[in-house]
Write an enzyme that holds these catalytic residues in place. Structure first.
Site, short mmCIF file in Angstrom:
data_model
loop_
_atom_site.label_atom_id
_atom_site.label_comp_id
_atom_site.label_asym_id
_atom_site.label_seq_id
_atom_site.Cartn_x
_atom_site.Cartn_y
_atom_site.Cartn_z
N ILE A 60 0.83 -1.20 0.00
CA ILE A 60 0.00 0.00 0.00
C ILE A 60 0.87 1.26 0.00
O ILE A 60 0.65 2.18 -0.79
CB ILE A 60 -0.94 0.01 1.24
CG1 ILE A 60 -1.87 -1.21 1.21
CG2 ILE A 60 -1.71 1.32 1.34
CD1 ILE A 60 -2.74 -1.32 -0.04
N ASP B 58 11.41 3.17 4.92
CA ASP B 58 11.21 1.76 5.24
C ASP B 58 12.42 1.25 6.01
O ASP B 58 13.53 1.75 5.84
CB ASP B 58 11.02 0.94 3.95
CG ASP B 58 10.27 -0.36 4.20
OD1 ASP B 58 9.09 -0.45 3.83
OD2 ASP B 58 10.87 -1.28 4.80
N THR C 239 0.25 -4.37 10.61
CA THR C 239 -0.31 -4.62 11.96
C THR C 239 -0.62 -6.11 12.03
O THR C 239 -1.75 -6.53 11.85
CB THR C 239 -1.61 -3.81 12.19
OG1 THR C 239 -2.40 -3.86 10.99
CG2 THR C 239 -1.34 -2.39 12.54
N ARG D 171 -8.62 0.62 0.39
CA ARG D 171 -9.51 -0.48 0.02
C ARG D 171 -9.24 -0.98 -1.39
O ARG D 171 -10.14 -1.42 -2.08
CB ARG D 171 -10.96 -0.05 0.19
CG ARG D 171 -11.18 1.42 -0.14
CD ARG D 171 -12.60 1.78 -0.38
NE ARG D 171 -13.45 1.70 0.78
CZ ARG D 171 -14.53 2.47 0.95
NH1 ARG D 171 -14.83 3.40 0.06
NH2 ARG D 171 -15.31 2.32 1.98
N VAL D 172 -7.95 -0.88 -1.80
CA VAL D 172 -7.60 -1.29 -3.17
C VAL D 172 -7.46 -2.80 -3.27
O VAL D 172 -7.07 -3.48 -2.33
CB VAL D 172 -6.27 -0.62 -3.61
CG1 VAL D 172 -6.50 0.86 -3.85
CG2 VAL D 172 -5.18 -0.84 -2.58
N LYS E 33 -13.13 -0.01 7.79
CA LYS E 33 -12.17 -0.88 7.10
C LYS E 33 -12.38 -2.34 7.51
O LYS E 33 -12.45 -3.25 6.68
CB LYS E 33 -10.74 -0.44 7.43
CG LYS E 33 -9.67 -1.42 7.03
CD LYS E 33 -9.51 -1.46 5.54
CE LYS E 33 -8.72 -2.68 5.10
NZ LYS E 33 -8.46 -2.71 3.68
N ASN F 91 -14.08 -5.83 5.13
CA ASN F 91 -13.50 -7.16 4.92
C ASN F 91 -14.25 -8.24 5.69
O ASN F 91 -14.36 -9.38 5.22
CB ASN F 91 -12.01 -7.14 5.27
CG ASN F 91 -11.19 -6.51 4.14
OD1 ASN F 91 -11.72 -6.30 3.03
ND2 ASN F 91 -9.93 -6.21 4.38
N ARG G 131 -17.29 -9.26 3.62
CA ARG G 131 -16.97 -10.19 2.53
C ARG G 131 -16.67 -11.58 3.10
O ARG G 131 -17.06 -12.60 2.53
CB ARG G 131 -15.79 -9.66 1.72
CG ARG G 131 -15.61 -10.36 0.39
CD ARG G 131 -14.84 -9.48 -0.58
NE ARG G 131 -14.35 -10.20 -1.74
CZ ARG G 131 -15.07 -10.42 -2.84
NH1 ARG G 131 -16.30 -10.01 -2.92
NH2 ARG G 131 -14.55 -11.06 -3.86
N CYS H 83 -5.73 -9.91 4.04
CA CYS H 83 -6.72 -8.91 4.47
C CYS H 83 -7.97 -9.59 5.02
O CYS H 83 -8.26 -9.50 6.21
CB CYS H 83 -7.09 -8.02 3.30
SG CYS H 83 -5.66 -7.36 2.45
N PHE I 249 -3.50 -17.52 -3.77
CA PHE I 249 -4.61 -17.35 -2.83
C PHE I 249 -5.91 -16.97 -3.53
O PHE I 249 -6.99 -17.06 -2.95
CB PHE I 249 -4.25 -16.42 -1.67
CG PHE I 249 -4.49 -14.94 -1.87
CD1 PHE I 249 -5.75 -14.40 -1.70
CD2 PHE I 249 -3.45 -14.10 -2.20
CE1 PHE I 249 -5.98 -13.03 -1.87
CE2 PHE I 249 -3.65 -12.73 -2.36
CZ PHE I 249 -4.92 -12.20 -2.20
N1 SAJ Z 1 -13.03 -15.76 -2.33
C1 SAJ Z 1 -13.90 -16.82 -2.32
N2 SAJ Z 1 -15.16 -16.65 -2.88
C2 SAJ Z 1 -15.54 -15.47 -3.44
C3 SAJ Z 1 -14.63 -14.37 -3.41
C4 SAJ Z 1 -13.38 -14.55 -2.86
O1 SAJ Z 1 -13.60 -17.92 -1.84
O2 SAJ Z 1 -16.68 -15.40 -3.95
C5 SAJ Z 1 -11.67 -15.92 -1.72
C6 SAJ Z 1 -10.51 -15.70 -2.69
O3 SAJ Z 1 -10.25 -16.87 -3.43
C7 SAJ Z 1 -9.39 -15.35 -1.74
C8 SAJ Z 1 -10.11 -14.57 -0.62
O4 SAJ Z 1 -11.49 -14.90 -0.75
O5 SAJ Z 1 -8.79 -16.50 -1.19
C9 SAJ Z 1 -9.93 -13.07 -0.67
O6 SAJ Z 1 -9.98 -12.57 -2.02
P1 SAJ Z 1 -10.75 -11.24 -2.43
O7 SAJ Z 1 -10.60 -11.05 -3.89
O8 SAJ Z 1 -12.14 -11.30 -1.91
O9 SAJ Z 1 -10.05 -10.08 -1.61
P2 SAJ Z 1 -8.51 -9.57 -1.37
O10 SAJ Z 1 -8.03 -10.17 -0.10
O11 SAJ Z 1 -7.67 -9.71 -2.58
O12 SAJ Z 1 -8.77 -7.98 -1.16
C10 SAJ Z 1 -9.69 -7.55 -0.15
C11 SAJ Z 1 -10.68 -6.53 -0.79
N3 SAJ Z 1 -11.77 -6.27 0.15
C12 SAJ Z 1 -13.07 -6.41 -0.22
O13 SAJ Z 1 -13.42 -6.76 -1.33
C13 SAJ Z 1 -14.09 -6.06 0.82
C14 SAJ Z 1 -9.94 -5.23 -1.13
O14 SAJ Z 1 -10.85 -4.24 -1.61
C15 SAJ Z 1 -9.22 -4.69 0.13
O15 SAJ Z 1 -8.51 -3.49 -0.14
C16 SAJ Z 1 -8.22 -5.75 0.56
O16 SAJ Z 1 -8.96 -6.93 0.92
C17 SAJ Z 1 -7.45 -5.17 1.75
O17 SAJ Z 1 -6.30 -4.72 1.55
O18 SAJ Z 1 -7.99 -5.11 2.85
#
Ligand code: SAJ
Length: 414
Positions: free
Chosen positions: A12, A31, A83, A161-162, A213, A217, A220, A267, A328
């Site tokens: 980030i 850093d 963190t 939130r990227v 924040k 997450n 989701r 995240c 992942f």
């Molecule tokens: N996953 C599933 N089923 C789904 C969607 C995702 O099993 O339907 C899994 C993925 O395979 C993966 C995990 O969830 O293992 C997370 O993937 P992701 O694409 O949902 O999210 P991240 O971790 O890449 O990014 C998230 C995002 N948060 C949200 O969508 C609410 C991103 O916007 C945040 O900035 C990021 O966390 C963060 O830095 O907190």
């Protein structure tokens, strides 16, 4: 806001620092990692993120971005350090924020802006202010319960939130939550982000911003846990969960996410625990979601073992299992906190099995999987007795799995 100091040059901090520099600010990125500092000062990057290297190179070549081990006085300070957890109960470790506070405090002058971006438990921004105030009794700092009262230093919490893989685009276009400790702090932090953010800059206070924040997450995570729980129930009832979800999602007010091999990344699998740790008696659904998602890799292993036992019964003594996908999530090369890696690690420890690993986005295996064989998809399909699809990579989606082998599909491709 001409001079900005960014603490933490990771996933980030570095893109954010580069974006400020690209839009005309003079940026010092700080850093503790000498390798990161040296790499960035050569106009290169030490992380994988599409489009980022070109922006960093241009900013470094123009003299707008410099990396350093030590901070300098600036108009605004932005903190994007990790963190992680400490102890066994998912307690957030704020020691990196504490260390930054100590390094930053001596530089502060009246009118400076301090922004915390690190994902943090509620109250972390106030804790940071306490640490700064301990070092600087000559300055006044804002108080959460006195939002109208001005102080010498402006402080805000502004979460990012990227989406990894789309950081460059989303940093500019996403709306941002700007949580000032005081009303004036919110305004000052907005001025900082306005340098490059085209999305809305939504005003609130620091605690709400911290919780927002974590809420995003956790929301989701809970949605994915619902899908994962459905997949386990459907399997027991001999129902195709993918068809089930597809059908249910035709309802105008239902939108179920997709089950998978588990939830990975740094995240969604981490942040909800900050809420649980701080609110152990109240955060019931959030805890349950974490537990369901964390247990999904073991459930997949159970499915593999059941198929292995069936093959043993018909005389195949040491069946070979192919694991398709280690990242992942689909179409990235990031293996950190990946449920697929967790599954691979456990199966590699089982000497009664042959294991073939397929991950089209990497060329070498991480050290914890070094005893494994990284092979092409075609070789795995030919040699394995059991094909297990763990990640929905594009390559797998374009493959016909019309072969006479046992297929375990954790992500609904087949
Ligand atoms: N996953 C599933 N089923 C789904 C969607 C995702 O099993 O339907 C899994 C993925 O395979 C993966 C995990 O969830 O293992 C997370 O993937 P992701 O694409 O949902 O999210 P991240 O971790 O890449 O990014 C998230 C995002 N948060 C949200 O969508 C609410 C991103 O916007 C945040 O900035 C990021 O966390 C963060 O830095 O907190």
């Amino acid at each position: 806001m001409k001079n900005i100091c960014v603490f933490g040059l990771g996933y980030i901090g570095l893109p954010t620092a580069a974006m400020f520099a690209h839009h005309g600010a003079n940026v010092i990125g700080v850093d503790v990692n000498q390798h990161a500092v040296d790499t960035i000062n050569q106009g290169k990057i030490h992380i994988v993120e599409p489009g980022l290297e070109a922006i960093v190179k241009q900013a470094v070549d123009n003299g707008k971005l410099k990396a350093s081990l030590t901070p300098v006085h600036s108009d605004a300070y932005l903190i994007a350090v990790p963190t992680p957890f400490k102890g066994n109960d998912h307690e957030p470790d704020l020691s990196y924020i504490h260390a930054v506070s100590k390094a930053l405090a001596p530089l502060l002058e009246k009118g400076d802006v301090v922004i915390l971006e690190s994902t943090s438990p509620v109250g972390a921004t106030e804790k940071m202010v306490e640490w700064l105030a301990e070092e600087r009794s000559d300055l006044t700092f804002p108080k959460y319960h006195e939002p109208e009262n001005e102080a010498d230093i402006f402080v805000a919490y502004c979460p990012e939130r990227v989406l990894p893989g789309k950081v460059v685009e989303e940093l500019i276009s996403n709306d941002r939550i700007i949580g000032g400790m005081t009303k004036e702090s919110t305004k000052k932090a907005q001025e900082v982000y306005r340098i490059f953010v085209e999305g809305e800059l939504l005003e609130t206070n620091s605690r709400t911003a911290e919780m927002a924040k974590l809420t995003e997450n956790a929301s989701r995570d809970v949605s994915i846990a619902f899908a994962n729980e459905l997949s386990i129930i459907s399997d027991k009832l001999d129902i195709n969960v993918w068809e089930l979800i597809e059908l249910a999602n035709h309802h105008p007010r239902v939108n179920i996410l997709q089950p998978g091999a588990g939830v990975g990344g740094h995240c969604i699998a981490v942040d909800p625990w900050f809420i649980v740790n701080q609110n152990p008696n109240e955060a019931k659904i959030i805890r349950a979601a974490r537990e369901i998602n964390d247990s999904k890799p073991d459930w997949v292993i159970g499915k593999i073992k059941a198929e292995v036992d069936k093959l043993k019964e018909i005389g195949i003594d040491k069946p070979t299992v192919a694991l398709l996908g280690l990242a992942f999530k689909p179409d990235i090369d990031d293996l950190r906190e990946s449920p697929a890696v967790n599954i691979a690690e456990k199966l590699l420890n089982n000497s009664a099995l042959g294991v073939l690993l397929v991950e089209p986005n990497i060329t070498t295996l991480p050290s914890k999987l070094e005893s494994g064989d990284l092979v092409e998809l075609s070789e795995a399909l030919e040699k394995a007795d059991i094909i297990t699809i763990l990640v929905g990579h594009a390559q797998f989606k374009h493959t016909s799995f019309n072969i006479d082998k046992v297929i375990i599909d954790a992500v609904g491709i087949v």
